[in-house]
Design an enzyme around this catalytic site. Sequence first.
Site, PDB file in Angstrom:
ATOM      1  N   THR A 135       0.876  -1.169   0.000  1.00 17.00           N
ATOM      2  CA  THR A 135       0.000   0.000   0.000  1.00 17.00           C
ATOM      3  C   THR A 135       0.908   1.212   0.000  1.00 17.00           C
ATOM      4  OG1 THR A 135      -1.815  -1.093   1.141  1.00 17.00           O
ATOM      5  CG2 THR A 135      -1.741   1.299   1.272  1.00 17.00           C
ATOM      6  N   LYS A 210      -7.230   1.621  -3.534  1.00 17.83           N
ATOM      7  CA  LYS A 210      -6.952   1.261  -2.147  1.00 17.83           C
ATOM      8  C   LYS A 210      -7.179   2.461  -1.218  1.00 17.83           C
ATOM      9  CE  LYS A 210      -5.644  -1.058   1.441  1.00 17.83           C
ATOM     10  NZ  LYS A 210      -4.327  -1.700   1.599  1.00 17.83           N
ATOM     11  N   LYS A 278      -0.579   5.794   8.420  1.00 12.25           N
ATOM     12  CA  LYS A 278       0.277   5.834   7.237  1.00 12.25           C
ATOM     13  C   LYS A 278      -0.570   5.856   5.973  1.00 12.25           C
ATOM     14  CE  LYS A 278       2.176   2.707   4.043  1.00 12.25           C
ATOM     15  NZ  LYS A 278       1.746   1.388   3.530  1.00 12.25           N
TER      16      LYS A 278
END
Length: 327
Positions: A135, A210, A278
């Site tokens: 990711t 995502k 994050k």
Amino acid sequence: MEFHDICHGDKLAKRSAFRPLCLSAKPSKHIRSGSYDMAKVAFIGMGVMGYPMAGHLKVKGGHDVTVYNRTVAKAEAWAKQFDGKFAPTPAQAAEGADFVFTCVGNDDDLRSVTTGKDGVLSAMKAGSILIDNTTASAEVARELHAAAKEKSIEFIDAPVSGGQAGAENGVLTVMCGGDEAVFETARPVIDAYARMVGLMGSAGAGQLTKMINQICIAGVVQGLAEGIHFGKQAGLDIEKVVDVISKGAAGSWQMENRHKTMNAGKYDFGFAVDWMRKDLGIVLAEARRNEAKLPLTALVDQFYGDVQAMGGNRWDTSSLLARLDKK
């Protein structure tokens, strides 16, 4: 540069990543496109996601797999468990491979194992495919797509959703960005660890998808936390409440799978707060670039900052309730 032994932001679990996985003993020979009944594969990153994903590529996919990990003991353990191989550098793992998978911590980690010294792009053969399951940002995906093209190598950004359990059971959702013909060649190989694989658009589109996934999760978890907190303050039986409302429009995966642990004040069951922050940082940076308005996401990101200040860095994301319940 060192990279985190993790992918997709899943926390380093207390459970051993080396325990036996739920893998089929019979390799799959079903290939929808391409000519890879058994491909030569490299997998870079043996975190809580990468370790089982590489295992599925070896056992379920039937591929010849070589792995690399910064912490050599993890790579050695994987090779022993799955009768595979490990290499001392990403480049050596990738040499001669048809497909190279990366699953590391963030943009800088990804650059380190791809374009850095001894990175996979220095050793991959022309026509091979680099598939990144990290990711990361859409920016680094486009950067790697261009860097790969210069070497006649193909690239797909392919972040995953489903967490550690999804990786162990081979039922991840994979969101891809890249060229359609390349995707169709890679898809049967990705299938070894996936339940759903979709091409979202050109390079970077997988990472953007995502980001949407994380936006939606953040809002749902905050709503669930507030609902449980409100119910507790009102003196209601949360189990009875959830049993009723989960059957209606309020129902969600988070409600079904996290309400009991949330109600019990236990937050050690999945995706860590540090990694959600994050991910949300990537989302908010992209929103500044494309001028998307994300007031709820920005607010929930701040709430996760409060959880970190409470010492909940490694609590799972449902710990938003702990912030509300704090006296």
